[in-house]
Scaffold this motif. Structure first.
Motif, short mmCIF file in Angstrom:
data_model
loop_
_atom_site.label_atom_id
_atom_site.label_comp_id
_atom_site.label_asym_id
_atom_site.label_seq_id
_atom_site.Cartn_x
_atom_site.Cartn_y
_atom_site.Cartn_z
N GLU A 668 0.81 -1.22 0.00
CA GLU A 668 0.00 0.00 0.00
C GLU A 668 0.85 1.27 0.00
O GLU A 668 0.56 2.20 -0.75
N PRO A 669 1.93 1.36 0.80
CA PRO A 669 2.75 2.58 0.74
C PRO A 669 3.36 2.81 -0.63
O PRO A 669 3.40 3.95 -1.12
N GLU A 670 3.87 1.73 -1.26
CA GLU A 670 4.49 1.88 -2.58
C GLU A 670 3.46 2.29 -3.63
O GLU A 670 3.75 3.10 -4.52
N ARG A 671 2.24 1.72 -3.52
CA ARG A 671 1.19 2.11 -4.47
C ARG A 671 0.83 3.59 -4.31
O ARG A 671 0.61 4.29 -5.30
N ALA A 672 0.81 4.06 -3.06
CA ALA A 672 0.54 5.48 -2.83
C ALA A 672 1.66 6.34 -3.42
O ALA A 672 1.40 7.40 -4.01
N LEU A 673 2.90 5.90 -3.26
CA LEU A 673 4.03 6.63 -3.85
C LEU A 673 3.89 6.70 -5.36
O LEU A 673 4.04 7.79 -5.96
N LEU A 674 3.63 5.58 -5.99
CA LEU A 674 3.52 5.56 -7.46
C LEU A 674 2.38 6.44 -7.94
O LEU A 674 2.50 7.12 -8.97
N ALA A 675 1.26 6.45 -7.20
CA ALA A 675 0.13 7.30 -7.59
C ALA A 675 0.50 8.77 -7.49
O ALA A 675 0.15 9.57 -8.37
N LEU A 676 1.22 9.15 -6.43
CA LEU A 676 1.63 10.55 -6.28
C LEU A 676 2.61 10.95 -7.38
O LEU A 676 2.52 12.06 -7.93
N LEU A 677 3.54 10.07 -7.72
CA LEU A 677 4.50 10.39 -8.78
C LEU A 677 3.80 10.55 -10.12
O LEU A 677 4.13 11.46 -10.90
N ALA A 678 2.81 9.69 -10.39
CA ALA A 678 2.06 9.82 -11.63
C ALA A 678 1.26 11.12 -11.65
O ALA A 678 1.19 11.81 -12.68
N GLU A 679 0.69 11.48 -10.52
CA GLU A 679 -0.08 12.73 -10.44
C GLU A 679 0.80 13.94 -10.69
O GLU A 679 0.36 14.93 -11.28
N LYS A 680 2.07 13.87 -10.28
CA LYS A 680 2.99 15.00 -10.45
C LYS A 680 3.72 14.97 -11.79
O LYS A 680 4.54 15.84 -12.08
N GLY A 681 3.46 13.96 -12.61
CA GLY A 681 4.05 13.89 -13.94
C GLY A 681 5.45 13.33 -13.99
O GLY A 681 6.15 13.51 -14.99
N ALA A 682 5.88 12.62 -12.93
CA ALA A 682 7.22 12.01 -12.93
C ALA A 682 7.13 10.59 -13.48
O ALA A 682 6.34 9.78 -12.99
N ARG A 683 7.93 10.26 -14.48
CA ARG A 683 7.93 8.92 -15.06
C ARG A 683 8.69 7.96 -14.16
O ARG A 683 9.78 8.27 -13.68
N VAL A 684 8.14 6.78 -13.96
CA VAL A 684 8.78 5.75 -13.13
C VAL A 684 9.30 4.66 -14.05
O VAL A 684 8.55 4.10 -14.86
N GLU A 685 10.62 4.34 -13.93
CA GLU A 685 11.25 3.36 -14.80
C GLU A 685 12.03 2.36 -13.97
O GLU A 685 12.86 2.75 -13.14
N PRO A 686 11.77 1.06 -14.13
CA PRO A 686 12.56 0.06 -13.41
C PRO A 686 13.93 -0.10 -14.05
O PRO A 686 14.08 0.00 -15.27
#
Length: 832
Positions: A668-686
């Motif tokens: 749940e914490p990581e999902r919240a982090l990913l949602a916030l990053l998407a909301e702010k327009g930051a791309r997440v790349e593994p």
């Protein structure tokens, strides 16, 4: 017949301008301020400054008349330096620092008077705060009376901040203001700043009588003592707390429009609610922070209401000043003794005293002598933005009114016939003068704000002009409602119900202005010297009363260009530095800022117990970091990413590299982090082993994890990155390891050459394991970085390795840095 003399100054037609008196007062202010700057720059001892001041004073007696003034000013400079050292160099003779000696942390048994209502310590308000699991704590202020040792009490003095661990059912059992208590807990003295941009708390604490903090593990370690027979101090504290509590209950009302009510509590009674964090940030960004925190503006409104109330009953002469002074004293008693309100109260009371005496005086001269008194009281305020603006803007407003500046109020002397103007023309003249004053105050304040915060707010004059009338309404009606509520609580509550909506809408308006594009800019802080020159040039421009003063405007233009273009050729780093790592002190967590060339990267940004936004807001400008396009989350532990959303806001991070398990096994914490990053327009790349990219003047290569790590625990899947930069002496390496544990370490050690490095982030915050010791020996770094809380400081099992290399631990050394130079040299250092 009308007669208008535009060139005449009406104040000088009444009495000559007191220029010599003003010059004496403000020269004294300048000399004392220069003395404080000299003392901070040279760090001399009081014994060195006082003899010099006495010699200069003696020389003034013997010097020729035309040099006497200059020699006296030199004596005042040395006296200012001596006084600052006396007030800030040491704590009081009965302070715990003196009684206990030099300690970092000590168990003590203390007794004192509770002076504030126990309240929850400010919760962690960053955007992922809800996932932290922390024990509830309450905090209050204690006026220290004694320290117990060996069964006997030794008198002590000073103000302690006490934090108590409590369970939900124990809150009501905590001591109240006016109670005398005895408690046992861990004492920590004031300390030097741990991170860039943080000031050394020790001189400020010595000046203010604050002696540190105390952590009490539980309510059971506290005992409320029987009241003394004649405890006047305790009775007074209880009385004030009771009246203040009733007022706060009125403001809180039914809880609707909660943010608006919280803002009213801050405006009227100085009650700072954590829920106001975003609102306070918006006021700061829009250049209207002075309207929210109780200061001279609030006292001015209160004095205006008092004068109006007295004059409605007739002309009472000196009684008017006495009544208004009583209102100011009441506000000073009922609000927390914070420095801005006390400073403003002292200034207002001194000016009222001048009016009450009835002698002719110049307000600007009197303000200068008041500023000298404030220096004697708090010499370090010379370096405080609040004090600089409080005195400077007040002086500007007094000067504008005393000279009837043509930009504000064109000077006119009317003849026998009344000059008629339409109501709309009179209103336009008033609005024009009001807007001009707002712009002038903003212009003079801007260099000082830039020097302290690095924030350039073009919204300042707009927001001040638009919001001030609403704030005056809230203050005027709010103070009236508080008075009514003490007599009739229902009537006071009804008024606050109506005000809460107005307060809420005002807050929304300020937020809109703060978020408006092209109005607020974050830049590198201006140097103090440039800020002073810019403020002086603006004052000269105002004094000459010519808009088209080409010399002054050209000087200001040069300063602006220097500020805007000066840092650009230098980039983020010094010219011969090819790589720099800054490890911030964040307790149990990790936050590294890595820079090379014109690129910057945030490597992890989290802490188990700290909200890192305030740390970043101070550290980033101090380090000269305005933007970082790349962020990294090494693995899915909260202490490595809890404040990353705040870093995205502050640095404009566009890409966030993560370990693959953060996406595949997200809780749940990581999902919240990913949602916030998407909301702010930051791309997440593994990223994983084998991925590489250019970074500034070097190269990033990820060494771990690979496919075999998928079955391992989260820590074992931490990203491990090697940063390589070319130098004249060969390649230099930095190895960042996250929280890898034995499994990952052993896999990496299969190829020892890949872990050889010059700078190493010790795995898992320095936790000792046999495998970690082997990993450190194989890496053989010259510098080791350990981001850790106090529990891992000084582990003796690392002793041999620590002795053979440079080793920084944030809990002991504060923030640390390492630079790699073009010639291959490594330079490093820390905050302590």
């Amino acid at each position: 017949m009308d007669a208008t003399f535009d060139s005449a100054n009406t104040s000088e037609l009444i009495h000559p301008s007191p220029r010599r008196a003003r010059r004496r007062a403000w020269s004294t202010v300048g000399a004392l301020s220069c003395g404080a700057l000299l003392a901070r720059a040279l760090e001399g001892s009081p014994a060195a400054w006082l003899p010099g001041a006495l010699v200069m004073a003696l020389a003034a007696v013997l010097a020729p008349r035309r040099f006497v003034g200059w020699v006296l000013l030199a004596a005042l400079v040395l006296m200012g330096a001596w006084w600052l050292e006396v007030r800030t160099a040491t704590a009081g003779a009965r302070s715990p620092q003196v009684l206990l000696g030099p300690v970092e942390r000590e168990m003590i048994d203390a007794e004192g008077l509770v002076t504030s209502v126990p309240r929850p310590s400010w919760p962690h308000r960053d955007q992922l705060a809800r996932f932290r699991r922390l024990e509830p704590v309450m905090s209050f202020d204690l006026e220290l009376a004694a320290l117990w040792s060996g069964g006997r009490a030794e008198p002590a003095c000073g103000h302690l901040r006490v934090t108590v661990g409590v369970s939900p059912g124990e809150v009501e059992a905590l001591p109240r203001p006016g109670d005398r208590v005895r408690m046992k807990g861990w004492y920590a003295p004031p300390r030097a700043g741990l991170n860039p941009g943080e000031r050394d708390a020790r001189p400020w604490a010595n000046m203010e009588g604050r002696v540190g903090s105390m952590l009490v593990a539980s309510r059971g370690l506290m005992e409320v003592l029987a009241p003394r027979r004649l405890d006047v101090r305790g009775a007074w504290v209880r009385l004030v707390a009771g009246v203040r509590g009733r007022m706060l209950e009125q403001v809180a009302g039914d809880g609707q429009n909660g943010e608006g009510r919280a803002m009213l509590a801050a405006l009227l009674l100085g009650e700072i609610d954590p829920a106001l964090r975003e609102t306070r940030s918006a006021f700061r960004k829009s250049g209207t922070a002075h309207l929210l925190a109780i200061s001279g503006f609030h006292l001015t409104v209160l004095c205006g209401l008092g004068v109006l109330a007295v004059r409605l009953t007739g002309d009472h002469g000196r009684l008017e000043a006495i009544a208004v002074g009583g209102l100011v004293m009441a506000l000073l008693v009922l609000t927390p003794a914070q420095v801005p309100i006390v400073r403003a109260g002292v200034m207002v009371l001194a000016l009222l005293a001048g009016d009450m005496i009835g002698r002719r005086y110049d307000r600007l001269t009197l303000l200068g002598w008041i500023a000298c008194g404030l220096f004697v009281w708090r010499p370090l305020d010379v370096f405080s933005l609040g004090a600089q603006l409080s005195v400077g803007i007040t002086a500007l407003l007094i000067w504008l009114s005393s000279v009837r500046h043509p930009w504000v109020s064109p000077t006119q002397i009317r003849g026998l016939r009344r000059l008629r103007r339409s109501w709309w023309r009179s209103a336009w003249r008033w609005v024009r003068s009001y807007v001009v004053v707002c712009v002038l105050c903003w212009a003079v304040a801007t260099p000082l704000v830039l020097a302290h915060t690095g924030t350039l707010s073009l919204a300042g004059p707009i927001a001040t002009a638009l919001v001030t009338p609403a704030m005056v309404l809230l203050l005027g009606v709010g103070y009236f409602a508080l008075a009514v509520g003490l007599v009739n609580e229902a009537a006071g509550a009804w008024i606050f119900d109506q005000l809460a909506w107005v307060s809420q809408e005002t807050s929304e308006a300020v937020r809109g202005l703060a978020d408006a594009p092209l109005l607020v800019f974050e830049v590198l802080p201006m140097s103090g010297l440039l800020a002073g020159v810019a403020a002086l040039a603006l004052c000269v421009w105002l004094a000459e009363r010519r808009v088209r003063n080409l010399r002054v405007l050209a000087s200001l233009g040069v300063l602006v260009l220097w500020e805007m273009l000066g840092p650009m050729p230098r980039g983020l780093l010094a010219r011969d530095v090819v790589l720099r790592i800054d490890m911030l002190a964040v307790g149990d967590g990790t936050c590294h800022i890595v820079r090379s060339g014109r690129e910057a990267m945030m490597w992890d940004c989290g802490s188990l117990r700290m909200d890192l936004r305030p740390v970043l807001e101070r550290a980033l400008p101090a380090l000269g970091v305005r933007r970082a396009r790349l962020g990294v989350v090494t693995h899915g532990n909260l202490d490595h990413y809890s404040s990353l959303p705040e870093a995205v806001d502050l640095l404009g991070i566009e890409r966030v590299l993560v370990s693959p398990h953060v996406l595949s096994d997200a809780g749940e914490p990581e999902r919240a982090l990913l949602a916030l990053l998407a909301e702010k327009g930051a791309r997440v790349e593994p990223v994983r082993r084998g991925d590489a990219m250019v970074f500034g003047r070097g190269r990033l290569e990820f060494l771990w994890p690979d496919e075999s790590a998928e079955a391992m625990p989260d820590n074992e899947q931490s990203l491990v990155c090697r940063i390589s930069v070319p130098t004249q002496a060969g390649e230099r390496r930095v190895l960042l390891t996250g929280d890898i544990q034995p499994g990952a370490m052993m896999r990496l050690l299969e190829d020892v050459a890949q872990v050889r490095t010059d700078v190493l982030e010790i795995p898992h915050h320095g936790s000792f394991r046999v495998e970690a010791m082997s990993f450190l020996a194989a890496a053989d770094p010259a510098v080791v970085l350990q981001s850790s809380g106090g529990s891992r400081v000084g582990d003796v099992r690392w002793g041999d390795h620590r002795a053979s290399r440079v080793w920084f631990t944030t809990a002991a050394d504060g923030a640390a840095w390492v630079e790699v130079h073009e010639d291959g040299r490594l330079e490093s250092g820390s905050a302590r």
